[in-house]
Write a protein that holds these residues in place. Structure first.
Motif, mmCIF file in Angstrom:
data_model
loop_
_atom_site.group_PDB
_atom_site.id
_atom_site.type_symbol
_atom_site.label_atom_id
_atom_site.label_comp_id
_atom_site.label_asym_id
_atom_site.label_seq_id
_atom_site.Cartn_x
_atom_site.Cartn_y
_atom_site.Cartn_z
ATOM 1 N N LEU A 186 1.379 -8.948 25.012
ATOM 2 C CA LEU A 186 0.096 -8.887 24.327
ATOM 3 C C LEU A 186 0.144 -7.640 23.456
ATOM 4 O O LEU A 186 0.347 -6.531 23.964
ATOM 5 C CB LEU A 186 -1.062 -8.809 25.319
ATOM 6 N N PHE A 187 -0.011 -7.833 22.154
ATOM 7 C CA PHE A 187 0.095 -6.742 21.194
ATOM 8 C C PHE A 187 -1.295 -6.243 20.823
ATOM 9 O O PHE A 187 -2.131 -7.009 20.346
ATOM 10 C CB PHE A 187 0.840 -7.214 19.935
ATOM 11 N N GLY A 188 -1.526 -4.974 21.042
ATOM 12 C CA GLY A 188 -2.810 -4.367 20.717
ATOM 13 C C GLY A 188 -2.643 -3.173 19.809
ATOM 14 O O GLY A 188 -1.570 -2.584 19.717
ATOM 15 N N ASP A 189 -3.704 -2.826 19.144
ATOM 16 C CA ASP A 189 -3.726 -1.613 18.322
ATOM 17 C C ASP A 189 -5.176 -1.346 17.949
ATOM 18 O O ASP A 189 -6.005 -2.266 17.955
ATOM 19 C CB ASP A 189 -2.868 -1.765 17.061
ATOM 20 N N ILE A 190 -5.452 -0.112 17.596
ATOM 21 C CA ILE A 190 -6.798 0.266 17.161
ATOM 22 C C ILE A 190 -7.004 -0.085 15.685
ATOM 23 O O ILE A 190 -8.121 -0.138 15.194
ATOM 24 C CB ILE A 190 -7.045 1.775 17.424
ATOM 25 N N ARG A 191 -5.884 -0.373 15.012
ATOM 26 C CA ARG A 191 -5.920 -0.698 13.583
ATOM 27 C C ARG A 191 -5.581 -2.168 13.351
ATOM 28 O O ARG A 191 -4.810 -2.753 14.088
ATOM 29 C CB ARG A 191 -4.896 0.150 12.813
ATOM 30 N N ASP A 192 -6.133 -2.732 12.273
ATOM 31 C CA ASP A 192 -5.782 -4.050 11.771
ATOM 32 C C ASP A 192 -5.805 -3.899 10.260
ATOM 33 O O ASP A 192 -6.883 -3.920 9.648
ATOM 34 C CB ASP A 192 -6.776 -5.111 12.247
ATOM 35 N N GLU A 193 -4.620 -3.693 9.658
ATOM 36 C CA GLU A 193 -4.579 -3.331 8.242
ATOM 37 C C GLU A 193 -3.208 -3.634 7.643
ATOM 38 O O GLU A 193 -2.254 -3.900 8.367
ATOM 39 C CB GLU A 193 -4.915 -1.839 8.076
ATOM 40 N N GLN A 194 -3.152 -3.588 6.328
ATOM 41 C CA GLN A 194 -1.905 -3.763 5.591
ATOM 42 C C GLN A 194 -1.745 -2.616 4.614
ATOM 43 O O GLN A 194 -2.730 -2.103 4.083
ATOM 44 C CB GLN A 194 -1.918 -5.072 4.807
ATOM 45 N N HIS A 195 -0.480 -2.259 4.369
ATOM 46 C CA HIS A 195 -0.173 -1.188 3.422
ATOM 47 C C HIS A 195 1.006 -1.616 2.558
ATOM 48 O O HIS A 195 1.957 -2.213 3.073
ATOM 49 C CB HIS A 195 0.207 0.108 4.154
ATOM 50 N N LEU A 196 0.951 -1.296 1.289
ATOM 51 C CA LEU A 196 2.075 -1.515 0.395
ATOM 52 C C LEU A 196 2.907 -0.234 0.404
ATOM 53 O O LEU A 196 2.415 0.835 0.032
ATOM 54 C CB LEU A 196 1.597 -1.833 -1.028
ATOM 55 N N LEU A 197 4.154 -0.341 0.867
ATOM 56 C CA LEU A 197 5.027 0.823 0.938
ATOM 57 C C LEU A 197 5.636 1.109 -0.425
ATOM 58 O O LEU A 197 5.636 0.256 -1.320
ATOM 59 C CB LEU A 197 6.113 0.596 1.992
ATOM 60 N N CYS A 198 6.175 2.312 -0.575
ATOM 61 C CA CYS A 198 6.700 2.746 -1.872
ATOM 62 C C CYS A 198 7.850 1.871 -2.369
ATOM 63 O O CYS A 198 8.085 1.798 -3.570
ATOM 64 C CB CYS A 198 7.119 4.211 -1.815
ATOM 65 N N ASP A 199 8.550 1.185 -1.472
ATOM 66 C CA ASP A 199 9.655 0.317 -1.888
ATOM 67 C C ASP A 199 9.200 -1.118 -2.144
ATOM 68 O O ASP A 199 10.013 -2.006 -2.353
ATOM 69 C CB ASP A 199 10.784 0.353 -0.856
ATOM 70 N N GLY A 200 7.884 -1.354 -2.094
ATOM 71 C CA GLY A 200 7.335 -2.666 -2.400
ATOM 72 C C GLY A 200 7.123 -3.572 -1.191
ATOM 73 O O GLY A 200 6.503 -4.624 -1.308
ATOM 74 N N ARG A 201 7.644 -3.180 -0.018
ATOM 75 C CA ARG A 201 7.432 -3.980 1.186
ATOM 76 C C ARG A 201 5.993 -3.827 1.674
ATOM 77 O O ARG A 201 5.357 -2.813 1.425
ATOM 78 C CB ARG A 201 8.371 -3.553 2.317
ATOM 79 N N VAL A 202 5.508 -4.837 2.368
ATOM 80 C CA VAL A 202 4.165 -4.788 2.944
ATOM 81 C C VAL A 202 4.306 -4.484 4.437
ATOM 82 O O VAL A 202 5.052 -5.157 5.146
ATOM 83 C CB VAL A 202 3.414 -6.122 2.742
ATOM 84 N N LEU A 203 3.603 -3.468 4.886
ATOM 85 C CA LEU A 203 3.560 -3.112 6.302
ATOM 86 C C LEU A 203 2.277 -3.690 6.875
ATOM 87 O O LEU A 203 1.191 -3.387 6.395
ATOM 88 C CB LEU A 203 3.569 -1.584 6.473
ATOM 89 N N LYS A 204 2.434 -4.567 7.876
ATOM 90 C CA LYS A 204 1.268 -5.215 8.478
ATOM 91 C C LYS A 204 1.060 -4.719 9.897
ATOM 92 O O LYS A 204 1.984 -4.754 10.714
ATOM 93 C CB LYS A 204 1.448 -6.734 8.506
ATOM 94 N N VAL A 205 -0.146 -4.269 10.188
ATOM 95 C CA VAL A 205 -0.570 -3.936 11.541
ATOM 96 C C VAL A 205 -1.578 -5.013 11.904
ATOM 97 O O VAL A 205 -2.706 -5.003 11.423
ATOM 98 C CB VAL A 205 -1.201 -2.525 11.615
ATOM 99 N N GLU A 206 -1.114 -5.995 12.689
ATOM 100 C CA GLU A 206 -1.926 -7.162 13.037
ATOM 101 C C GLU A 206 -1.885 -7.383 14.549
ATOM 102 O O GLU A 206 -1.102 -8.194 15.044
ATOM 103 C CB GLU A 206 -1.402 -8.412 12.332
ATOM 104 N N PRO A 207 -2.720 -6.660 15.292
ATOM 105 C CA PRO A 207 -2.697 -6.829 16.749
ATOM 106 C C PRO A 207 -3.277 -8.172 17.181
ATOM 107 O O PRO A 207 -4.090 -8.761 16.478
ATOM 108 C CB PRO A 207 -3.572 -5.674 17.239
ATOM 109 N N ASP A 208 -2.845 -8.647 18.352
ATOM 110 C CA ASP A 208 -3.468 -9.826 18.956
ATOM 111 C C ASP A 208 -4.909 -9.490 19.348
ATOM 112 O O ASP A 208 -5.795 -10.324 19.238
ATOM 113 C CB ASP A 208 -2.715 -10.256 20.220
#
Length: 158
Positions: A27-49
């Motif tokens: 079970l994946f948890g986090d206090i954040r639920d967000e996305q960020h565009l990194l400097c190299d163009g990749r998308v970092l997703k924080v998507e907890p269950d």
């Protein structure tokens, strides 16, 4: 909570350390639920269950066989830095936050359950963290180019 979930990762962020980022045993948890565009163009997703705060977990006592506790390790980072987006930030009261986190992680573990603690000591030493829990680690390992990342294994007392 899925009946199959026997492992809790309360600070999963983008699930970087997981081989299977959708493993049904966890079970994946986090206090954040967000996305960020990194400097190299990749998308970092924080998507907890489940949105959760590791300082106050929304579970009964003793329900997980294993907890993977990889809390934010940064006390300082630029507001828009990729490090902050990737790992999150500690609050100014980080000692109390981590103390509560350890207490909560051990609370939700079943007797003799396993806690894997991951910490990068670039800004805060591991010894300062281990002083925040009465539980004693079984063993650990340092990794990374400069051996700053520590993997520490605990077994909950009965």
């Amino acid at each position: 909570m899925s009946a199959a979930a026997k492992v809790l990762d309360p600070c999963s962020a983008s699930r970087m350390m997981w081989f299977d980022k959708k493993d049904q045993r966890a079970l994946f948890g986090d206090i954040r639920d967000e996305q960020h565009l990194l400097c190299d163009g990749r998308v970092l997703k924080v998507e907890p269950d489940v949105l959760m705060d590791f300082r106050q977990l929304p579970f009964d006592d003793g329900v997980f066989r294993m907890v993977v506790f990889d809390p934010p390790h940064l006390t300082r980072a630029g507001v828009d830095s990729w490090m902050r987006a990737k790992y999150g930030m500690l609050t100014s009261d980080w000692r109390e936050d981590i103390r509560k986190g350890f207490n909560e992680c051990f609370r939700v573990l079943e007797p003799e359950g396993i806690l894997i603690f991951k910490w990068n000591e670039t800004q805060v030493l591991v010894s300062e963290l281990l002083a925040l829990t009465d539980e004693k680690p079984l063993f650990g390992h340092k990794s990374g180019k400069r051996e700053k990342t520590h993997w520490i294994t605990f077994m909950k007392r009965r």
